[in-house]
Design an enzyme around this catalytic site. Structure first.
Site, PDB file in Angstrom:
ATOM      1  N   LYS A  70       0.859  -1.189   0.000  1.00 17.91           N
ATOM      2  CA  LYS A  70       0.000   0.000   0.000  1.00 17.91           C
ATOM      3  C   LYS A  70       0.892   1.235   0.000  1.00 17.91           C
ATOM      4  O   LYS A  70       1.916   1.276   0.708  1.00 17.91           O
ATOM      5  CB  LYS A  70      -0.897  -0.031   1.238  1.00 17.91           C
ATOM      6  CG  LYS A  70      -1.941   1.066   1.319  1.00 17.91           C
ATOM      7  CD  LYS A  70      -2.858   0.846   2.529  1.00 17.91           C
ATOM      8  CE  LYS A  70      -3.970   1.860   2.651  1.00 17.91           C
ATOM      9  NZ  LYS A  70      -4.880   1.574   3.792  1.00 17.91           N
TER      10      LYS A  70
ATOM     11  N   SER B  84      -9.815  -1.015   7.042  1.00 21.92           N
ATOM     12  CA  SER B  84      -9.335  -0.820   5.669  1.00 21.92           C
ATOM     13  C   SER B  84      -8.715  -2.007   4.973  1.00 21.92           C
ATOM     14  O   SER B  84      -8.494  -1.955   3.773  1.00 21.92           O
ATOM     15  CB  SER B  84      -8.340   0.335   5.635  1.00 21.92           C
ATOM     16  OG  SER B  84      -9.052   1.529   5.477  1.00 21.92           O
TER      17      SER B  84
ATOM     18  N   SER C 233      -9.829   1.425   2.814  1.00 23.94           N
ATOM     19  CA  SER C 233      -8.975   2.260   2.004  1.00 23.94           C
ATOM     20  C   SER C 233      -7.854   1.500   1.274  1.00 23.94           C
ATOM     21  O   SER C 233      -7.249   2.068   0.359  1.00 23.94           O
ATOM     22  CB  SER C 233      -8.338   3.334   2.893  1.00 23.94           C
ATOM     23  OG  SER C 233      -7.450   2.756   3.820  1.00 23.94           O
TER      24      SER C 233
HETATM   25  N1  GLN Z   1     -13.128   3.576   6.560  1.00 27.30           N
HETATM   26  C1  GLN Z   1     -12.476   3.968   7.772  1.00 27.30           C
HETATM   27  C2  GLN Z   1     -12.146   5.439   7.724  1.00 27.30           C
HETATM   28  O1  GLN Z   1     -12.365   6.045   6.711  1.00 27.30           O
HETATM   29  C3  GLN Z   1     -11.269   3.143   8.023  1.00 27.30           C
HETATM   30  C4  GLN Z   1     -10.085   3.582   7.269  1.00 27.30           C
HETATM   31  C5  GLN Z   1      -8.892   2.740   7.579  1.00 27.30           C
HETATM   32  O2  GLN Z   1      -9.001   1.691   8.187  1.00 27.30           O
HETATM   33  N2  GLN Z   1      -7.751   3.229   7.163  1.00 27.30           N
HETATM   34  O3  GLN Z   1     -11.666   5.972   8.695  1.00 27.30           O
END
Ligand code: GLN
Length: 486
Positions: free
Chosen positions: A76, A175, A151
């Protein structure tokens, strides 16, 4: 080359039937063919990856063996891999080249894994769909008109589309698990601290964890085994008990296993198709002698509010470093002066969702509101963690949905941040509690995949993977792959 699990490739490499160089060439070819449609990859360095592959082949020929020696992996793009640009999915890091390796990347490289790409993500890992990337958003390989989930969108798509058998993502509130559910792959969020955060760009430090992604739990364990363990560069890191069992993961004995089903996670709002996949998955466990027990996690209803107050507060502080002074984009400032330059850089470089969170977090932490919001959220976090603690007095693990639904169309939730946040309703509570949890394929509803989430007590990561491996020895959902054409 046909898609294979990391375990298949491991055996081929160890037997001398495959070379790492041929695997990496095939992986890079696949990226070239498919990524114009899927947008999972932000950067590659083919020369470097091939050089690393040749070195891995030399080590293999010399008889060396490690769980990941010669295997391609994608990273990532919020993880530092020295020498490559790192964008975090943001324009504000334009021109930034990673000057060092994250600890997890360093450990993978030492064990001979071959990074082949940096992958797309929601800007600074904020998002649930992949759509908040400042670059072309990654697409779901099962249906490119749908989001892959976020994400860690690019990392999950890379595994689902067979670019690489292994990937690293990060999970602050879901994410790796949410996109895994949307794309039919397996992903682990380890116990907080088990993987070093050194070199992972901070979003919300008390929640951020690196998470491995793969086709199977066994494959996850291969990558996990070489990365785990305390790190002097991350004061919150801890050793994982039983880590030596990861490289040859066994299947857990499911007989007598007490599986808790949190009542609050099976309530209204869960799509009926997802619900019935979960029911079938639970019957597989029952068929092996596991016992299903209803439990309650009464503070679940505060989890989304608590998460988005704490997360945005930490975001507002962590992201203050992106100011054009030290690295990345620097906007010109016709009026002159550093404060003007900083304001212009942040305005130009950061996207709407990131700005929204910085504003919200700054508000939560401001004098007069700190006690009402931030302190209150910290207290709620303690209550949420205590719910899990009480549940684990009655059961060995918990099982739940990953998300209320399946992958959704592009644009469906971008105008309504709250509805986007609600996709995380089943993934944020475990993050607040710091618990290990994973998402694995549970089957298909209306042609789209959905996962089941398993949650364990702190530091039970090895057992959790063993339970997932037992399930995957009895099912074939995780082996279904999308049909892809260039
Ligand atoms: N969807 C969650 C957020 O937007 C988790 C994001 C993540 O785990 N990086 O905060």
């Amino acid at each position: 080359m046909a898609l294979g699990t990391a375990m298949d490739w491991r055996e081929g490499l160890d037997a001398g039937d495959l070379s790492s160089e041929s695997l990496v060439r095939a992986a890079l070819d696949r990226i070239r063919t498919l990524d114009a449609t899927l947008h999972a990859v932000l950067a590659t360095d083919e020369t470097r990856s091939l050089e690393l592959a040749r070195r891995a082949d030399t080590r293999l020929r010399a008889g060396e063996r490690t769980p990941v020696l010669g295997l391609p992996i994608v990273l990532k793009d919020n993880l530092h891999w020295s020498g490559l640009p790192m964008t975090c999915g943001s324009r504000v890091l334009d021109g930034y080249v990673a000057p060092y390796d994250a600890t997890v990347v360093c450990r993978l490289l030492e064990a001979g894994a071959i990074p082949i790409a940096k992958t797309n993500l929601d800007e600074f890992a904020m998002g649930s769909s992949g759509e908040y990337s400042a670059f072309d958003a990654a697409r779901n390989p099962w249906d490119p008109s749908l989001v892959p989930g976020g994400s860690s969108s690019g990392s999950v798509v890379a595994v689902a589309a067979g670019y690489a058998p292994l990937a690293l993502g990060s999970d602050t509130g879901g994410s790796v698990r949410l996109p895994a559910s949307f794309c039919n792959v397996t992903a682990l969020r380890p116990t907080y601290g088990v993987l070093s955060r050194y070199g992972l760009t901070a979003m919300a430090s008390s929640l951020d964890q690196v998470g491995p992604i793969a086709t199977t739990a066994q494959d996850l364990a291969l990558a996990f085994s070489v990365m785990v363990g305390g790190d002097p560069l991350d004061s919150t890191s801890v050793d994982l008990p039983g880590a030596e069992q990861l490289a040859s993961l066994r299947a857990a004995d499911l007989k007598g296993l007490r599986i808790g089903l949190p009542r609050e996670y099976f309530a209204d709002g869960l799509e009926p198709g997802v619900r019935s996949l979960l029911d079938s998955a639970l019957r597989v466990f029952e068929g092996q002698g596991a016992r299903l027990v209803e439990v309650s996690l009464p503070h679940t209803r505060y989890a989304i509010d608590t998460y988005y107050l704490l997360c945005t507060s930490e975001v507002s502080s962590n992201l203050s470093r992106f100011d054009g002074v030290r690295y990345g984009l620097r906007a010109s400032s016709p009026e002159g002066g550093v404060p003007d330059m900083i304001a212009r850089t942040r305005d130009l470089g950061l996207g709407d969702e990131v700005k929204r969170r910085i504003l919200l977090g700054t508000f939560c932490l401001s004098k007069g509101y700190y006690d009402a919001f931030y302190m209150k959220a910290l207290k709620a976090r303690t209550l949420i963690a205590a719910d899990f603690h009480a549940a684990f007095a009655q059961v060995d693990i918990l099982a739940s949905p990953v998300s209320p639904g399946t992958a959704f169309p592009f644009g469906a939730k971008t105008d309504d941040p709250l509805s986007m946040y609600l996709a995380d309703v089943f993934t944020v509570p475990t993050a607040l509690a710091g618990l290990p949890c994973l998402s694995m394929p549970a089957g298909f509803t209306s042609g789209l995949p959905a996962g089941i989430q398993l949650i364990g007590p702190a530091l039970s990561d090895v057992h959790l993977l063993e339970v997932a491996h037992a399930f995957q020895s009895l099912t074939r959902h995780h082996l279904e792959t999308p049909t892809l054409s260039a």
